[in-house]
Design an enzyme around this catalytic site. Structure first.
Site, short mmCIF file in Angstrom:
data_model
loop_
_atom_site.label_atom_id
_atom_site.label_comp_id
_atom_site.label_asym_id
_atom_site.label_seq_id
_atom_site.Cartn_x
_atom_site.Cartn_y
_atom_site.Cartn_z
N LYS A 134 -5.49 -5.37 4.11
CA LYS A 134 -6.67 -4.29 3.62
C LYS A 134 -7.53 -4.39 2.42
O LYS A 134 -6.88 -5.01 1.68
CB LYS A 134 -5.61 -3.10 3.38
N HIS A 141 1.62 2.43 3.87
CA HIS A 141 0.89 3.54 4.15
C HIS A 141 0.89 4.09 5.53
O HIS A 141 1.16 3.20 6.61
CB HIS A 141 -0.85 2.96 4.01
N HIS A 168 -10.66 -2.25 1.59
CA HIS A 168 -11.25 -0.96 0.82
C HIS A 168 -11.82 -0.94 -0.15
O HIS A 168 -11.88 -0.09 -0.95
CB HIS A 168 -9.48 -0.22 0.87
N ASP A 211 0.99 -1.16 -0.01
CA ASP A 211 0.00 0.04 0.09
C ASP A 211 1.14 1.25 -0.17
O ASP A 211 1.48 1.44 0.98
CB ASP A 211 -0.91 -0.05 1.13
N ASP A 212 0.81 1.95 -1.13
CA ASP A 212 1.51 3.28 -1.21
C ASP A 212 3.02 2.95 -1.41
O ASP A 212 4.19 4.05 -0.99
CB ASP A 212 1.03 4.36 -0.02
N CYS A 258 -6.27 4.21 -3.37
CA CYS A 258 -6.46 2.91 -2.84
C CYS A 258 -7.52 2.12 -3.39
O CYS A 258 -7.60 1.05 -3.87
CB CYS A 258 -6.41 2.84 -1.24
N SER A 298 -8.05 1.81 5.27
CA SER A 298 -6.80 2.63 5.53
C SER A 298 -6.54 2.63 7.07
O SER A 298 -7.32 2.96 8.00
CB SER A 298 -6.48 3.75 4.86
N ARG A 358 -7.63 -0.83 -6.07
CA ARG A 358 -8.24 -2.23 -5.76
C ARG A 358 -9.27 -2.84 -6.73
O ARG A 358 -9.42 -4.00 -6.80
CB ARG A 358 -8.39 -2.32 -4.24
N LYS A 398 1.48 9.43 -5.41
CA LYS A 398 0.08 8.72 -5.24
C LYS A 398 -0.83 10.23 -5.27
O LYS A 398 -0.45 11.45 -5.01
CB LYS A 398 -0.03 8.41 -3.48
N ASP A 400 -0.45 -0.67 -4.76
CA ASP A 400 -1.87 -0.03 -5.20
C ASP A 400 -1.76 1.28 -5.88
O ASP A 400 -2.47 1.47 -6.56
CB ASP A 400 -2.74 -0.07 -4.14
N ASN A 401 -0.43 2.14 -5.50
CA ASN A 401 -0.52 3.39 -5.99
C ASN A 401 1.01 3.94 -5.34
O ASN A 401 1.49 2.96 -4.85
CB ASN A 401 -1.47 4.29 -5.52
MG MG Z 1 -2.72 3.25 -1.40
#
Ligand code: MG
Length: 457
Positions: free
Chosen positions: A129, A228, A131, A32-33, A72, A154, A76, A301, A280-281
């Site tokens: 996660k 994240h 989301h 994540d991130d 996010c 998150s 996803r 992001k 994811d980003n």
């Molecule tokens: Mg993310």
């Protein structure tokens, strides 16, 4: 669920016997991130990622791989459905992700990788996660997963009144500042869990699932909560990296990846399992030293510049994915659904547009990639489009600023292979390229059916 899938006949009865043994297990590990520049095998000078480096050395590392969106929730949704999030309503212009007070989630009418693989006899689990909606009707267990263990959104949400304001809470984070729920299947089992233990607990859950299903095909979606913000590392990793807490957290994720691969080796499943790692980003640059790095890519992001959406990506399947290869072809998370379904012996649904294409030719070194274009959305709006090496920006805007969108007419044009940092706008010299991209955008737009935003309910 399987019995109600309209217009699609590519599945047999949902039993283990339906999937012949040659169908591989599928494991998707999703950070994540995490930024394009945050792994040692992608050039980070101080963060140590020996397990991901080994995964790349034994598998395939992608250099032009994209997430489906720059934040996010839509990202996803794209991975899970193989469709641009604008098709499912899992994006928004006022709210860019789901929040604890959101009412929406991934519609039941969408088909996920888990539903399609479950119909092929796969055991399925989501760890980490989600989301894509935290109300019961949207949880992983309602979207094809037999099991779920994790935080449904998150880890910086549900902030308490006692928490310090603004970024201060991230500088000296304590788990009790965020009352996020920890869920098992559909039941909240803890509130404000100790976040220093999350990576380890997720990992134990993932390993248990692999061991328990070693005699039948399985799909494991392992979506980490980190890096994240707020950042938390366990005692074994805190203070150990040369890149501060962010590096500690990434090094613990790397440990977790090593545990998954080692468990597959120990159970003899390594030659029957495709593992795919990505994020994811891009890095959350406005978090300063608590955010990651996009390396040589522009922005992070939240942005449709490359740093927001181009990700590290590594495929691993010893004996099938050629070891030590670097894939410089265009590919993205939308492609994971058709890839997984094809490897499981199924067919993608025919009653809807699937934007993904199978990665099989790339993964097995059988031929050129099937993807020629990619569309960069911010919320519901198309900001940029890529065709081959060229990228046209129709609209640009800073990732998190209060600035208004800037419309470019004619669009700004970059040659991403000559200019991965998007520094030199060459639109004036290439009107024919802009026309070709415009035709590709029109073909794409002709297939779009507006869906109500799930994020603004
Ligand atoms: Mg993310």
């Amino acid at each position: 669920m399987a019995a109600t899938l309209p217009g699609w006949t590519g599945f047999g009865p949902a039993t283990a016997a339906a999937a012949p043994p040659e169908h591989p297990n599928i494991v998707i590990i999703f950070a994540d991130d995490l930024g394009y520049g945050d792994l040692a095998c992608y050039g980070h000078p101080t963060i140590r990622t020996p397990n991901l480096d080994r995964m790349a050395a034994e598998g395939m590392r992608f250099t032009q791989f994209y997430a489906a969106a720059s934040v996010c929730t839509p990202s996803r949704a794209g991975l899970m459905t193989g469709r641009y999030p604008v098709r499912s309503g899992m994006c928004g212009d006022r709210r860019r992700v789901l929040f604890p007070n959101s009412k929406g989630g991934l519609p039941a009418s969408e088909l996920t990788i888990a539903e399609l693989l479950k119909a092929r006899g796969y055991a399925t689990a989501a760890v980490g996660k989600w989301h894509l909606g935290h109300h019961p009707q949207y949880l992983p267990t309602r979207h094809g997963f037999d099991h779920y263990f994790g935080i449904p959104y998150s880890n910086d949400m549900d902030r308490t009144k006692e928490s310090p304001r603004g970024r201060e809470a991230f500088l000296h984070p304590k788990s009790e500042y965020w009352r996020v729920p920890l869920i098992r299947d559909e039941e909240e089992i803890e509130r404000a869990p100790d976040q220093t233990k999350l990576t380890r607990r997720y990992t134990e859950e993932a390993l248990d699932f692999i061991r328990a299903n070693r005699r039948r095909p399985f799909f494991l979606y392992f979506a980490h909560t980190f890096p994240h913000v707020p950042l938390f590392a366990s005692e074994a990793f805190a203070g150990k990296s040369r890149r501060g807490l962010y590096g500690d957290v990434v090094e613990e994720l790397d440990w977790s990846v090593g545990q998954v691969l080692e468990t597959l080796r120990q159970t003899g499943l390594d030659r029957r399992t495709l593992v795919f790692f990505t994020s994811d980003n891009g890095p959350w640059l406005t978090q300063l030293e608590q955010g990651g790095s996009a390396g040589l890519l522009r922005e992070g992001k939240g942005s449709t510049w490359e740093g927001g959406m181009r990700e590290p990506a590594i495929a691993w399947w010893p004996g099938r994915v050629p070891a030590g290869t670097v894939c410089r072809e265009l590919a993205c998370t939308l492609d994971l659904l058709p890839t997984a379904v094809e490897l499981a012996g199924g067919e993608v649904p025919k009653d809807r547009v699937i934007d993904g294409v199978s990665l099989r030719p790339l993964l097995f070194g059988e031929g050129p990639g099937l993807r020629k274009s990619f569309f960069y959305y911010r919320g519901t709006r198309l900001f940029a489009a890529r065709l081959g090496p060229w990228k046209a920006h129709y609209i640009t805007r800073s990732a998190y600023g209060r600035d208004k969108p800037v419309v470019h007419d004619p669009p700004a044009l970059y040659h991403l292979e000559n200019d991965p940092s998007e520094q030199w706008d060459v639109h004036a010299a290439h009107p024919e390229v802009i026309e070709a991209i415009q035709r590709e955008v029109e073909r794409h737009r002709a297939t779009l059916v507006p869906a109500p935003s799930q994020l603004e309910q």
